[in-house]
Design a protein around this motif. Structure first.
Motif, PDB file in Angstrom:
ATOM      1  N   PRO A 118       0.811  -1.230   0.000  1.00  0.00           N
ATOM      2  CA  PRO A 118       0.000   0.000   0.000  1.00  0.00           C
ATOM      3  C   PRO A 118       0.842   1.277   0.000  1.00  0.00           C
ATOM      4  O   PRO A 118       0.441   2.281  -0.602  1.00  0.00           O
ATOM      5  N   THR A 119       2.018   1.243   0.605  1.00  0.00           N
ATOM      6  CA  THR A 119       2.879   2.432   0.592  1.00  0.00           C
ATOM      7  C   THR A 119       3.342   2.720  -0.833  1.00  0.00           C
ATOM      8  O   THR A 119       3.273   3.865  -1.304  1.00  0.00           O
ATOM      9  N   ALA A 120       3.778   1.674  -1.525  1.00  0.00           N
ATOM     10  CA  ALA A 120       4.258   1.862  -2.902  1.00  0.00           C
ATOM     11  C   ALA A 120       3.127   2.352  -3.805  1.00  0.00           C
ATOM     12  O   ALA A 120       3.327   3.258  -4.625  1.00  0.00           O
ATOM     13  N   ILE A 121       1.933   1.778  -3.654  1.00  0.00           N
ATOM     14  CA  ILE A 121       0.795   2.235  -4.473  1.00  0.00           C
ATOM     15  C   ILE A 121       0.506   3.708  -4.166  1.00  0.00           C
ATOM     16  O   ILE A 121       0.309   4.530  -5.063  1.00  0.00           O
ATOM     17  N   GLY A 122       0.502   4.037  -2.879  1.00  0.00           N
ATOM     18  CA  GLY A 122       0.236   5.416  -2.459  1.00  0.00           C
ATOM     19  C   GLY A 122       1.237   6.395  -3.063  1.00  0.00           C
ATOM     20  O   GLY A 122       0.865   7.468  -3.539  1.00  0.00           O
ATOM     21  N   GLU A 123       2.500   5.990  -3.077  1.00  0.00           N
ATOM     22  CA  GLU A 123       3.527   6.876  -3.630  1.00  0.00           C
ATOM     23  C   GLU A 123       3.308   7.080  -5.130  1.00  0.00           C
ATOM     24  O   GLU A 123       3.446   8.193  -5.643  1.00  0.00           O
ATOM     25  N   ILE A 124       2.947   6.003  -5.829  1.00  0.00           N
ATOM     26  CA  ILE A 124       2.691   6.109  -7.274  1.00  0.00           C
ATOM     27  C   ILE A 124       1.517   7.062  -7.524  1.00  0.00           C
ATOM     28  O   ILE A 124       1.590   7.967  -8.364  1.00  0.00           O
ATOM     29  N   LEU A 125       0.443   6.885  -6.751  1.00  0.00           N
ATOM     30  CA  LEU A 125      -0.733   7.736  -6.942  1.00  0.00           C
ATOM     31  C   LEU A 125      -0.416   9.201  -6.642  1.00  0.00           C
ATOM     32  O   LEU A 125      -0.882  10.100  -7.351  1.00  0.00           O
ATOM     33  N   MET A 126       0.399   9.430  -5.608  1.00  0.00           N
ATOM     34  CA  MET A 126       0.780  10.812  -5.286  1.00  0.00           C
ATOM     35  C   MET A 126       1.550  11.426  -6.453  1.00  0.00           C
ATOM     36  O   MET A 126       1.307  12.566  -6.848  1.00  0.00           O
ATOM     37  N   LEU A 127       2.483  10.646  -7.014  1.00  0.00           N
ATOM     38  CA  LEU A 127       3.322  11.166  -8.093  1.00  0.00           C
ATOM     39  C   LEU A 127       2.534  11.414  -9.381  1.00  0.00           C
ATOM     40  O   LEU A 127       2.865  12.302 -10.156  1.00  0.00           O
ATOM     41  N   LEU A 134      -4.420   8.867 -14.865  1.00  0.00           N
ATOM     42  CA  LEU A 134      -5.156   7.672 -14.438  1.00  0.00           C
ATOM     43  C   LEU A 134      -6.659   7.887 -14.553  1.00  0.00           C
ATOM     44  O   LEU A 134      -7.184   8.882 -14.063  1.00  0.00           O
ATOM     45  N   PRO A 135      -7.363   6.943 -15.187  1.00  0.00           N
ATOM     46  CA  PRO A 135      -8.828   7.033 -15.204  1.00  0.00           C
ATOM     47  C   PRO A 135      -9.350   6.939 -13.765  1.00  0.00           C
ATOM     48  O   PRO A 135      -8.857   6.099 -13.009  1.00  0.00           O
ATOM     49  N   PRO A 136     -10.287   7.805 -13.373  1.00  0.00           N
ATOM     50  CA  PRO A 136     -10.776   7.803 -11.990  1.00  0.00           C
ATOM     51  C   PRO A 136     -11.166   6.412 -11.449  1.00  0.00           C
ATOM     52  O   PRO A 136     -10.849   6.118 -10.296  1.00  0.00           O
ATOM     53  N   PRO A 137     -11.823   5.548 -12.238  1.00  0.00           N
ATOM     54  CA  PRO A 137     -12.172   4.239 -11.655  1.00  0.00           C
ATOM     55  C   PRO A 137     -10.926   3.417 -11.281  1.00  0.00           C
ATOM     56  O   PRO A 137     -10.933   2.719 -10.274  1.00  0.00           O
ATOM     57  N   LEU A 138      -9.861   3.534 -12.078  1.00  0.00           N
ATOM     58  CA  LEU A 138      -8.622   2.801 -11.769  1.00  0.00           C
ATOM     59  C   LEU A 138      -8.020   3.335 -10.471  1.00  0.00           C
ATOM     60  O   LEU A 138      -7.632   2.580  -9.578  1.00  0.00           O
ATOM     61  N   GLN A 139      -7.985   4.666 -10.363  1.00  0.00           N
ATOM     62  CA  GLN A 139      -7.458   5.272  -9.131  1.00  0.00           C
ATOM     63  C   GLN A 139      -8.283   4.820  -7.930  1.00  0.00           C
ATOM     64  O   GLN A 139      -7.734   4.468  -6.882  1.00  0.00           O
ATOM     65  N   ILE A 172      -4.926  11.997  -1.625  1.00  0.00           N
ATOM     66  CA  ILE A 172      -5.398  11.713  -2.975  1.00  0.00           C
ATOM     67  C   ILE A 172      -6.907  11.883  -3.065  1.00  0.00           C
ATOM     68  O   ILE A 172      -7.430  12.446  -4.013  1.00  0.00           O
ATOM     69  N   SER A 173      -7.609  11.446  -2.022  1.00  0.00           N
ATOM     70  CA  SER A 173      -9.074  11.523  -2.084  1.00  0.00           C
ATOM     71  C   SER A 173      -9.613  12.780  -1.404  1.00  0.00           C
ATOM     72  O   SER A 173     -10.818  12.951  -1.294  1.00  0.00           O
ATOM     73  N   ARG A 174      -8.703  13.660  -0.937  1.00  0.00           N
ATOM     74  CA  ARG A 174      -9.120  14.908  -0.274  1.00  0.00           C
ATOM     75  C   ARG A 174     -10.124  14.617   0.842  1.00  0.00           C
ATOM     76  O   ARG A 174     -11.147  15.272   0.965  1.00  0.00           O
ATOM     77  N   ASP A 175      -9.777  13.626   1.663  1.00  0.00           N
ATOM     78  CA  ASP A 175     -10.689  13.165   2.712  1.00  0.00           C
ATOM     79  C   ASP A 175     -10.197  13.690   4.063  1.00  0.00           C
ATOM     80  O   ASP A 175      -9.242  13.177   4.637  1.00  0.00           O
ATOM     81  N   LYS A 176     -10.862  14.742   4.553  1.00  0.00           N
ATOM     82  CA  LYS A 176     -10.399  15.401   5.769  1.00  0.00           C
ATOM     83  C   LYS A 176     -10.503  14.490   6.997  1.00  0.00           C
ATOM     84  O   LYS A 176      -9.616  14.494   7.869  1.00  0.00           O
ATOM     85  N   ILE A 177     -11.559  13.708   7.057  1.00  0.00           N
ATOM     86  CA  ILE A 177     -11.736  12.825   8.224  1.00  0.00           C
ATOM     87  C   ILE A 177     -10.627  11.778   8.269  1.00  0.00           C
ATOM     88  O   ILE A 177     -10.038  11.507   9.313  1.00  0.00           O
ATOM     89  N   LEU A 178     -10.328  11.219   7.084  1.00  0.00           N
ATOM     90  CA  LEU A 178      -9.254  10.224   7.002  1.00  0.00           C
ATOM     91  C   LEU A 178      -7.903  10.867   7.361  1.00  0.00           C
ATOM     92  O   LEU A 178      -7.073  10.272   8.040  1.00  0.00           O
ATOM     93  N   MET A 179      -7.722  12.106   6.905  1.00  0.00           N
ATOM     94  CA  MET A 179      -6.483  12.836   7.181  1.00  0.00           C
ATOM     95  C   MET A 179      -6.319  13.045   8.692  1.00  0.00           C
ATOM     96  O   MET A 179      -5.240  12.804   9.248  1.00  0.00           O
ATOM     97  N   ASP A 180      -7.387  13.492   9.352  1.00  0.00           N
ATOM     98  CA  ASP A 180      -7.335  13.699  10.813  1.00  0.00           C
ATOM     99  C   ASP A 180      -6.901  12.426  11.513  1.00  0.00           C
ATOM    100  O   ASP A 180      -6.045  12.427  12.395  1.00  0.00           O
TER     101      ASP A 180
END
Ligand code: CA
Length: 682
Positions: A118-127, A134-139, A172-180
């Motif tokens: 999940p860390t590697a996927i997260g880094e790819i998505l951030m970059l 990336l098509p939104p459904p794939l992301q 990536i998902s601009r999710d404030k609750i998840l961020m908190d």
């Protein structure tokens, strides 16, 4: 409120709301930019291996379940490199990511599934985020795949790692609750009330109550400063009270275990058996912009000067003494002593029934079983023990008392063995200190104590008993041999470069350190070449022979010792010519009931009372009604200062008398059991 006012009010609230949303978005962007900048420093050389039409690589075994070096992770790492270098067509990138989703590789090691992937996927998505390729459904599918690991249950570095990929997901998902929640979990280990992790005395424990300052404690530091650096100046920033804790651990514990660029071998856990420990520290690496000290400076610029001084010592652009101030700490949660002076460091590792001995595990640290039996790390330049471990004689680790085997003994119990001793502790006023270790291990008992002053450390042992068939020894030092060795016996210099066995030795001098033997004893010295290999201490390492000349100095207490004793004084930073100067040290008593030393220049007396009792020294009669470790300063004055601690960590109070003045002291309780109380007599 009239209609118009209500309307105005409504608009005002709406505007405020919009501003705060915009502000929130703005914060996400700031954090995201910093993470991307951070990830970009990871860019590697390009991989030329061609990717197949289905989005896979021919050389990767996607079915592998390997626990370490798990092949499928290469797939994600290659995509990450492509994303970093922007040298792949969007179609290929998409196909490669789809391939991962379809095949869904998993390992038998939870770490790969819940942290590495999940860390590697997260880094790819951030970059890839800003490129919008990336098509939104794939992301979205990849974001779902990233939901791994139980952040609430995980502890220490694992908790932080899971929180980091949550934080990527939140960005990536601009999710404030998840961020908190991610930020809250990431900073949760920065507290002093942990079973494992950071302790109330600012030591660091992991794998149970086991000293791990430089091993897991260093991973913790780097990880926390990294996340904190991403969040500077945002509403998610590391709270001031947590920053204070983190800085304190970095500056007053971690950095003080390093002399020059060399860390105390006692703090490395099983990492003592690795030869690349120093590089792995990555605390000042020029190659990496995000080394530990750079991150810590970014997070708290107020520490710029103190961290820059540490950096210069580590990079060796300044001497090991540069801006080092006298300090002494006793870590009552982890049984460890740190004594630093501009001229030297002298640290001691012990163990009690409250803690765990240095671990072996994953085929590492195979013969380090006696490390906690009073190991002393004596450093001047810092490199005295650097990479000496493969050729050490492991039952003569500097400072320990134990059986002298013909062949070094393997550790049979993995992941640390619980200690047994009940009288282990230390007293300190922050500059001076006394440490006691009541040794009872491997059929050897001894009462060992260390008395720390400015220029000398006095080491006493008594009540040394054993029925083992091997001779019992106490090792004064075992370090790289550098230059000539001088020795003095029967009031004259004796030839020492070839080694000796003697009962008449008064002192030995080597590598700017003096060793005095005020009560003599059967003393042995060798300066021979020793041989070994990293594989002897770590089965994952090379079997190639390593060799070198070693200065090894020890007491031989013989076979079946009954109530044997030793005394030696270490004076680091002394020239050979100064060795015959009279020391200001008086060893007052060294018995099973009491060990005591006075320093006449400092007007200081340090005492280990193994039982209630009384001692007269420097014109003062000290009486205690409980066992304790006591340090008295300005003993000849009208207002002496007393520092006291309870090595049993069981007492609630103690009564102390100096001459005819009495004081009843309440001892620290709860998390502070074993800590020192200081007070002045009036
Ligand atoms: Ca031996």
């Amino acid at each position: 409120m009239n209609k118009l006012w209500r309307k105005f009010y409504f608009v005002l609230v709406l505007v405020c709301l919009m501003i705060s949303v915009a502000h929130g978005q703005d914060e996400f962007e700031r954090v995201e930019k910093r993470i991307i900048a951070y990830l970009k420093t990871d860019a590697d050389t390009a991989h030329n291996l061609s990717i197949k039409a289905d989005g896979s690589w021919a050389d990767i075994d996607y079915a592998s379940k390997a626990e370490t070096n798990w092949a499928p992770l290469l797939h994600l790492n290659r995509i990450k490199q492509f994303a970093l270098q922007e040298n792949i067509t969007p179609t290929k990138m998409i196909t490669a990511l789809r391939y991962w989703l379809q095949v869904n590789p998993t390992s038998n090691n939870w770490f790969q599934n819940e942290i590495a992937s999940p860390t590697a996927i997260g880094e790819i998505l951030m970059l890839l985020k800003s490129s919008k390729i990336l098509p939104p459904p794939l992301q979205d599918s990849l974001l779902v795949r990233m939901k791994q690991g139980n952040v609430e249950k995980a502890i220490g570095a694992n908790k932080l790692d899971i929180a980091i990929h949550m934080l990527y997901r939140a960005c990536i998902s601009r999710d404030k609750i998840l961020m908190d929640s991610a930020v809250n979990q990431a900073f949760m280990p920065i507290t002093l009330n942990n079973n494992e992790g950071l302790q109330p005395d600012y030591s660091y424990r992991q794998h149970g109550p086991q000293l791990q300052i430089a091993s897991y404690g260093q991973v913790f530091l780097t990880g926390e400063y990294k996340v904190a650096s991403w969040l500077i100046g945002t509403s998610y920033a590391l709270p001031a009270e947590k920053l204070k804790i983190l800085d304190q651990y970095l500056i007053n514990t971690y950095l003080k275990t390093i002399r020059g660029r060399y860390i105390d071998f006692n703090t490395e856990g099983r990492g003592i058996s690795r030869n690349e420990v120093l590089d792995k520290l990555n605390i000042t690496s020029k190659a990496s912009k995000h080394n530990l000290l750079a991150l810590a400076k970014q997070v708290n610029p107020n520490n710029e000067q103190i961290l820059a001084a540490a950096e210069q010592r580590i990079l060796q652009t300044q001497a090991p003494s540069f801006q080092v101030k006298p300090a002494h700490s006793y870590f009552y949660k982890s049984d460890y002593t740190l004594h630093t002076r501009p001229a030297y460091s002298f640290n001691v590792r012990t163990v009690s029934k409250r803690t765990i001995r240095t671990e072996a595990g994953n085929r590492e640290n195979l013969i380090g079983k006696f490390l906690p039996d009073g190991a002393t790390n004596i450093q001047r330049k810092g490199d005295e023990y650097f990479n000496i471990m493969p050729i050490w004689e492991w039952d003569k680790i500097p400072g320990i008392t134990g059986r002298d085997y013909v062949v070094d003994q393997k550790t049979t119990l993995e992941w640390g063995e619980r200690g047994v001793g009940a009288f282990i502790g230390g007293t300190t006023d922050g500059v001076y200190g006394t440490t006691v270790y009541d040794l009872n291990y491997n059929e050897v008992t001894a009462k060992k104590a260390w008395f720390f002053f400015d220029d000398e450390v006095v080491c006493l042992g008594t009540a040394i008993n054993s029925y083992a068939k091997e001779p019992i020894t106490t090792t004064v030092n075992q370090a790289w041999q550098k230059g000539v060795v001088k020795a003095f016996a029967n009031d004259k210099l004796v030839e020492a470069n070839k080694g000796f066995t003697s009962a008449a030795i008064q002192w030995v001098w080597h590598d700017s350190v003096g060793y005095y033997f005020p009560n003599k004893g059967q003393i042995n010295l060798t300066n021979d070449e020793q041989r070994g290999s990293w594989a002897t201490i770590n089965a994952n390492r090379s079997k190639n022979e390593v060799k070198g000349k070693v200065f090894k100095l020890w007491f031989n207490h013989g076979v079946d010792p009954v109530n044997q004793a030793y005394a030696y004084i270490v004076k680091p930073g002394i020239s050979e010519n100064e060795m015959n100067k009279v020391l200001a040290i008086k060893i007052i008593v060294n018995t099973a009931a009491m060990q005591a030393v006075a320093h006449t220049d400092l007007q200081m007396v340090q005492v280990v009372f193994y039982e209630a009792g009384s001692l007269t020294a420097e014109g003062c009669t000290i009486t205690v009604d409980q066992p304790c470790v006591l340090l008295v300063k300005a003993i000849k004055s009208k207002n002496p200062t007393v520092s006291v601690s309870d090595p049993t960590q069981k007492l609630t109070a103690i009564r102390i008398s100096l001459n005819l003045v009495h004081a009843s002291i309440t001892l620290p309780q709860g998390d502070d059991k074993g800590a020192t109380t200081s007070f002045q007599f009036n």
